[in-house]
Design a protein around this motif. Structure first.
Motif, mmCIF file in Angstrom:
data_model
loop_
_atom_site.group_PDB
_atom_site.id
_atom_site.type_symbol
_atom_site.label_atom_id
_atom_site.label_comp_id
_atom_site.label_asym_id
_atom_site.label_seq_id
_atom_site.Cartn_x
_atom_site.Cartn_y
_atom_site.Cartn_z
ATOM 1 N N ASN A 165 63.519 76.128 21.402
ATOM 2 C CA ASN A 165 62.396 75.958 22.320
ATOM 3 C C ASN A 165 61.094 75.696 21.554
ATOM 4 O OD1 ASN A 165 63.932 76.381 24.663
ATOM 5 N ND2 ASN A 165 63.795 78.605 24.402
ATOM 6 N N LYS A 166 60.958 76.320 20.377
ATOM 7 C CA LYS A 166 59.786 76.077 19.535
ATOM 8 C C LYS A 166 59.786 74.634 19.028
ATOM 9 C CE LYS A 166 56.362 77.025 16.559
ATOM 10 N NZ LYS A 166 56.379 75.827 15.708
ATOM 11 N N VAL A 167 60.969 74.138 18.666
ATOM 12 C CA VAL A 167 61.069 72.759 18.180
ATOM 13 C C VAL A 167 60.712 71.784 19.301
ATOM 14 C CG1 VAL A 167 62.568 71.055 17.083
ATOM 15 C CG2 VAL A 167 62.881 73.488 16.575
ATOM 16 N N VAL A 168 61.161 72.085 20.497
ATOM 17 C CA VAL A 168 60.850 71.227 21.645
ATOM 18 C C VAL A 168 59.342 71.196 21.885
ATOM 19 C CG1 VAL A 168 61.105 70.981 24.142
ATOM 20 C CG2 VAL A 168 63.103 71.513 22.740
ATOM 21 N N ARG A 169 58.678 72.349 21.743
ATOM 22 C CA ARG A 169 57.216 72.377 21.921
ATOM 23 C C ARG A 169 56.524 71.561 20.834
ATOM 24 N NH1 ARG A 169 58.297 77.864 23.195
ATOM 25 N NH2 ARG A 169 57.624 78.545 21.103
ATOM 26 N N ASP A 170 57.015 71.670 19.590
ATOM 27 C CA ASP A 170 56.438 70.855 18.506
ATOM 28 C C ASP A 170 56.614 69.368 18.791
ATOM 29 O OD1 ASP A 170 55.599 73.044 17.092
ATOM 30 O OD2 ASP A 170 57.298 73.067 15.707
ATOM 31 N N TRP A 171 57.762 69.009 19.350
ATOM 32 C CA TRP A 171 58.013 67.605 19.657
ATOM 33 C C TRP A 171 57.073 67.117 20.767
ATOM 34 C CZ3 TRP A 171 58.869 63.295 17.890
ATOM 35 C CH2 TRP A 171 59.344 62.214 18.643
ATOM 36 N N ALA A 172 56.745 67.996 21.687
ATOM 37 C CA ALA A 172 55.790 67.635 22.739
ATOM 38 C C ALA A 172 54.423 67.329 22.129
ATOM 39 C CB ALA A 172 55.686 68.770 23.756
ATOM 40 N N VAL A 173 54.049 68.077 21.078
ATOM 41 C CA VAL A 173 52.793 67.804 20.387
ATOM 42 C C VAL A 173 52.810 66.406 19.777
ATOM 43 C CG1 VAL A 173 51.387 68.460 18.388
ATOM 44 C CG2 VAL A 173 52.309 70.227 19.901
ATOM 45 N N ILE A 174 53.920 66.058 19.126
ATOM 46 C CA ILE A 174 54.031 64.743 18.489
ATOM 47 C C ILE A 174 53.966 63.630 19.535
ATOM 48 C CG2 ILE A 174 55.485 63.251 17.071
ATOM 49 C CD1 ILE A 174 54.247 65.646 15.620
ATOM 50 N N LYS A 175 54.650 63.805 20.652
ATOM 51 C CA LYS A 175 54.627 62.769 21.695
ATOM 52 C C LYS A 175 53.221 62.591 22.251
ATOM 53 C CE LYS A 175 58.031 64.451 24.174
ATOM 54 N NZ LYS A 175 59.044 64.557 25.268
ATOM 55 N N ALA A 176 52.493 63.696 22.373
ATOM 56 C CA ALA A 176 51.110 63.584 22.843
ATOM 57 C C ALA A 176 50.260 62.816 21.840
ATOM 58 C CB ALA A 176 50.545 64.984 23.076
#
Length: 386
Positions: A219-230
């Motif tokens: 879940n932490k990795v998914v949140r980090d990926w959301a940062v990159i997509k933003a």
């Protein structure tokens, strides 16, 4: 390797005519036999791991130097030739569906050779993931072949294609190289602007970061990926989170042929990857393909600031032996059947002489040993100069 340059391998259609292919098989086998006689099994396979040697071998048997067939036809001819000779080397795999046969063909080797089948199959699978997932340069693999020796020696020769620009690229991996840190002895192809190269020495810190990332809660990795997509959408709040300006190394991702928005995370693969021990294990996780690796690389670089190598590693331009017998499509000139047959006859005579001399040497050594045991003069059994 001390070489540099570019070799263009355009995708060529059509087939090698049977009259030429049969000669390629004969000449390939004869040359391989001479190589093993002179250098031994391991060093012969090492030669084929060198892209310059492989290209010279391709050129000398009459395949075009500027064709994608310089990989597929050459390995096919060598495979057929070595299947008929007892020189301690075989080729497994090949083009398309034949690549999928590599594991079964490796199993077959154990019928006659004492080789570590599981290790060879592991290397076969890992090599494919290296050039399809760890290294992403726009070329999709369609050819996978291994030269395997009876002593366990191996090298991998793979080829990918870029359908958009209609070019191919060949990859050589040698067994004594670190398979996750500069595994290639060379890559033959048209050099591009950018590539994701997670097996570069320059990506060492990023590889370690990726391992740390996958060991986290998914879940932490998914949140980090959301940062990159933003970030990729130009979200200024996220850019402020990383600093007032995007890192300089971020710019190449947004231009040219490299498209980071193709990245995505396979959450099932992330969960499987939490217990991996090293980068090899990570590459072999089922479902962890190019898009997930690209996403992890972007997280490692843009959030954890561990730089990734985005330099395209293609580096070889070998054409020296293109004028030996000509080429299939007439480049640099058409193959002459009579000349080709004469070359085969000459090389066959050399092979026959090598066999005869080898047998005579062994026989004379045996006689000398017997002479010493009987206290006879050993000069009676010394070979005389030809």
């Amino acid at each position: 390797m001390g070489v540099s340059g570019i070799a263009d391998l355009p995708l060529h259609g059509g087939h090698v005519p049977p009259w030429l292919y049969s000669r390629m098989v004969k000449l390939s086998g004869l040359i391989a036999e001479l190589l093993v006689d002179k250098h031994g099994i391991k060093d012969t396979i090492r030669l084929f791991s060198n892209p310059l040697f492989f290209q010279a071998f391709n050129n000398i048997i009459g395949m075009d130097w500027d064709s994608s067939g310089s990989t597929t036809i050459t390995t096919a001819a060598l495979k057929e030739a070595l299947s008929k000779k007892d020189v301690g080397i075989r080729v497994v795999g090949g083009k398309g569906v034949y690549a999928l046969n590599a594991p079964a063909e490796i199993n077959e080797l154990s019928r006659t050779w004492d080789v570590d089948v599981d290790s060879l199959k592991f290397v076969s699978r890992l090599s494919a993931k290296i050039d399809n997932t760890a290294l992403q340069d726009g070329y999709r693999l369609y050819h996978h072949a291994m030269l395997v020796g009876s002593d366990g020696t191996w090298t991998v020769i793979q080829q990918g294609l870029n359908e958009k620009i209609r070019y191919a690229r060949r990859y050589h991996i040698w067994m004594e190289n670190d398979l996750v840190n500069e595994p290639h002895t060379g890559i033959v192809g048209v050099k591009g602007n950018h590539a994701l190269n997670m097996v570069s020495r320059a990506s060492g810190d990023a590889r370690n970061a990726v391992l740390d990332i996958v060991h986290q809660d998914p879940n932490k990795v998914v949140r980090d990926w959301a940062v990159i997509k933003a970030m990729m959408k130009g979200n200024t709040t996220i850019l402020t989170y990383l600093g007032r300006e995007p890192p300089k190394y971020y710019n190449p991702y947004l231009s040219g042929s490299f498209r980071p928005y193709l990245a995505s995370l396979n959450e099932d693969a992330l969960r499987q990857a939490r217990n991996v021990n090293d980068f090899k294990d990570l590459l072999l996780i089922r479902g962890l393909g190019p898009s997930t690796m690209l996403a992890l690389a972007l997280i490692a670089e843009l959030i954890y600031r561990d730089p990734v190598d985005w330099e395209d590693p293609a580096n070889i331009d070998p054409r020296r032996y293109a004028f030996a017998l000509g080429g299939k499509d007439g480049s640099p000139y058409p193959v002459n059947k009579e000349v080709y047959d004469t070359v085969i006859d000459i090389v066959q005579a050399i092979v026959d002489r090598a066999r005869r001399d080898s047998g005579l040497t062994i026989y004379l050594r045996h006689l000398a040993k017997v002479a010493r045991q009987l206290n006879l003069p050993t000069d009676l059994v010394r070979p005389t100069p030809p």
